[in-house]
Design a protein around this motif. Sequence first.
Motif, PDB file in Angstrom:
ATOM      1  N   ALA A  86       2.321   2.632 -10.372  1.00 35.16           N
ATOM      2  CA  ALA A  86       1.205   2.765  -9.420  1.00 35.16           C
ATOM      3  C   ALA A  86       0.192   1.647  -9.645  1.00 35.16           C
ATOM      4  O   ALA A  86      -0.312   1.038  -8.690  1.00 35.16           O
ATOM      5  N   LEU A  87      -0.097   1.348 -10.925  1.00 37.40           N
ATOM      6  CA  LEU A  87      -1.024   0.256 -11.249  1.00 37.40           C
ATOM      7  C   LEU A  87      -0.487  -1.089 -10.750  1.00 37.40           C
ATOM      8  O   LEU A  87      -1.234  -1.892 -10.202  1.00 37.40           O
ATOM      9  N   PHE A  88       0.820  -1.313 -10.937  1.00 39.73           N
ATOM     10  CA  PHE A  88       1.421  -2.572 -10.492  1.00 39.73           C
ATOM     11  C   PHE A  88       1.277  -2.729  -8.978  1.00 39.73           C
ATOM     12  O   PHE A  88       0.889  -3.793  -8.485  1.00 39.73           O
ATOM     13  N   PHE A  89       1.571  -1.676  -8.234  1.00 41.06           N
ATOM     14  CA  PHE A  89       1.502  -1.795  -6.773  1.00 41.06           C
ATOM     15  C   PHE A  89       0.060  -1.777  -6.251  1.00 41.06           C
ATOM     16  O   PHE A  89      -0.210  -2.287  -5.161  1.00 41.06           O
ATOM     17  N   LEU A  90      -0.854  -1.235  -7.051  1.00 46.17           N
ATOM     18  CA  LEU A  90      -2.277  -1.368  -6.700  1.00 46.17           C
ATOM     19  C   LEU A  90      -2.682  -2.840  -6.824  1.00 46.17           C
ATOM     20  O   LEU A  90      -3.370  -3.387  -5.953  1.00 46.17           O
ATOM     21  N   PHE A  91      -2.219  -3.477  -7.893  1.00 44.12           N
ATOM     22  CA  PHE A  91      -2.476  -4.905  -8.089  1.00 44.12           C
ATOM     23  C   PHE A  91      -1.865  -5.718  -6.939  1.00 44.12           C
ATOM     24  O   PHE A  91      -2.495  -6.622  -6.378  1.00 44.12           O
ATOM     25  N   ASN A 116      11.762   2.447   9.444  1.00 45.57           N
ATOM     26  CA  ASN A 116      10.951   3.510  10.065  1.00 45.57           C
ATOM     27  C   ASN A 116       9.749   2.879  10.767  1.00 45.57           C
ATOM     28  O   ASN A 116       8.755   2.543  10.138  1.00 45.57           O
ATOM     29  N   ARG A 117       9.879   2.718  12.092  1.00 43.40           N
ATOM     30  CA  ARG A 117       8.835   2.037  12.868  1.00 43.40           C
ATOM     31  C   ARG A 117       7.470   2.686  12.708  1.00 43.40           C
ATOM     32  O   ARG A 117       6.472   2.018  12.405  1.00 43.40           O
ATOM     33  N   ASN A 118       7.394   3.982  12.876  1.00 48.69           N
ATOM     34  CA  ASN A 118       6.095   4.659  12.869  1.00 48.69           C
ATOM     35  C   ASN A 118       5.418   4.616  11.494  1.00 48.69           C
ATOM     36  O   ASN A 118       4.203   4.449  11.394  1.00 48.69           O
ATOM     37  N   GLU A 119       6.230   4.738  10.439  1.00 48.66           N
ATOM     38  CA  GLU A 119       5.640   4.672   9.096  1.00 48.66           C
ATOM     39  C   GLU A 119       5.088   3.274   8.813  1.00 48.66           C
ATOM     40  O   GLU A 119       3.984   3.118   8.280  1.00 48.66           O
ATOM     41  N   LEU A 173       0.840  -1.205   0.000  1.00 51.59           N
ATOM     42  CA  LEU A 173       0.000   0.000   0.000  1.00 51.59           C
ATOM     43  C   LEU A 173       0.873   1.254   0.000  1.00 51.59           C
ATOM     44  O   LEU A 173       0.615   2.221  -0.732  1.00 51.59           O
ATOM     45  N   ALA A 174       1.943   1.225   0.802  1.00 55.47           N
ATOM     46  CA  ALA A 174       2.879   2.355   0.874  1.00 55.47           C
ATOM     47  C   ALA A 174       3.510   2.623  -0.495  1.00 55.47           C
ATOM     48  O   ALA A 174       3.612   3.768  -0.943  1.00 55.47           O
ATOM     49  N   TYR A 175       3.921   1.562  -1.176  1.00 53.20           N
ATOM     50  CA  TYR A 175       4.553   1.708  -2.487  1.00 53.20           C
ATOM     51  C   TYR A 175       3.574   2.229  -3.530  1.00 53.20           C
ATOM     52  O   TYR A 175       3.955   2.988  -4.416  1.00 53.20           O
TER      53      TYR A 175
END
Length: 457
Positions: free
Chosen positions: A310-315, A141-144, A112-114
């Motif tokens: 963005a499409l790839f990481f949405l998939f 990054n723990r909090n992220e 989701l982050a990517y």
Amino acid sequence: MEKREKFSSRLGFILISAGCAIGLGNVWRFPYITGKYGGGAFVLFYILFLVMLGLPIVIMEFAVGRGSQQSVAKSFDELEPKGSKWHVYRYFAMAGNYLLMMFYTTIGGWMLAYFVKMLQGKFVGLDPEGVGAVFGDLTTNRNEMILWMVLISVIALIVCSGGLKNGVEKVTTIMMVCLLLIMVVLVIRVMTLDNALEGLKFYLLPDFSKMKEAGIGQAIFDAMGQAFFTLSVGMGSLAIFGSYLGKERSLPGEAVSVTALDTFVAVMAGLIIFPACFAFGINPGEGPGLVFVTLPNVFGEMSGGQIWGALFFLFMTFAALSTIIAVFQNIIQFARDLWGWSLRKSVIFNGVLLLLLSLPCILGMTDWSGFSIAGKGIMDIEDFIVSNNLLPLGSLIYLLFCVSKRGWGWDNFIKEANTGEGAKFPVAKGVRFYLTFILPLIILVIFVQGYASMFLK
């Protein structure tokens, strides 16, 4: 006791069951392990083992779910002979579902982050070191990481709180259709790249000499392991959806549809990744970093790469989220079957519990990074317990339960599996012999090999 919900359509059942099986194992592990063992030859072994090892146990898990009309919390109690102890396995299955989510929600959060980072253009203009640094920054990054883990978990909990038909079935069906459409669009796009055909040849044409270089024995074992683990069998995650199923259709046909869809997604992921890697001269056997470090570089080189990335990481997010929703649904149903809780109470209690239990995985990469057992950090330990212990041993329990006279028994299993229209489970003596004596041994070999590969490196 309230009436058990049913799926509103056969398509809903197939897409949700496939969504449970389609996870990061298909779209993350499958391409890089195929790359490691020289492409097409490995794919052949994988498909062979999928049919021989995975498919029978998928049918068995569906049969136990449908026959009992219960989740794994009570399915064995319903079907076991009086005085037997099969139901004790429910505690291991339930623990397995929690353990899986204790690290899987973190990786889902990364996806989701990517997706968001790609959309924001965070990778635009970065060289390979810069792209690697983005992943390094995220995983330290723990909090992220907590933010993304909580976000993807809350999305899944909101979906599950809508119930089976209006929540899980409706959302997963839309998500799976989008996932398949995105894959097709991405495959068409990468096929237009220069040198894409070389990647396609590497992926689809069997080359046993490359497999020999990497080690045929290890390649065959990894193909068995991948075929076995990709379907998420052994922890009741598929049995739960069998319990929502009517008797109109026989189970082998449904299991074939689910397995075929699961395999289609894995193969399609390779059709995106290999041509893209070959087009830009990148090693497709790169390992787990393939998705987070290698592919953003590939998208950076492509025209319109920000959108395609963005499409790839949405998939990838959909692939992870479909599994998280399916396992959350299983966990939520445990409490409802076992203690008669309301949907709302089970969602709130398990939601809070799952968020707390997911923290050690993140802390293991940050504040507790010094902690390890046999060289493995917290995420790897959690993964090892699930993948190398609970999945194979759970599959063995389902298998023995369905073939043993001391369990549910062969005749009961066959009757349940073959009720309804559609393909029937073969009842030939050879098939029964294979399932009773050969397949349990294969599962035990996979189990032992998991330990051997961990401690004998």
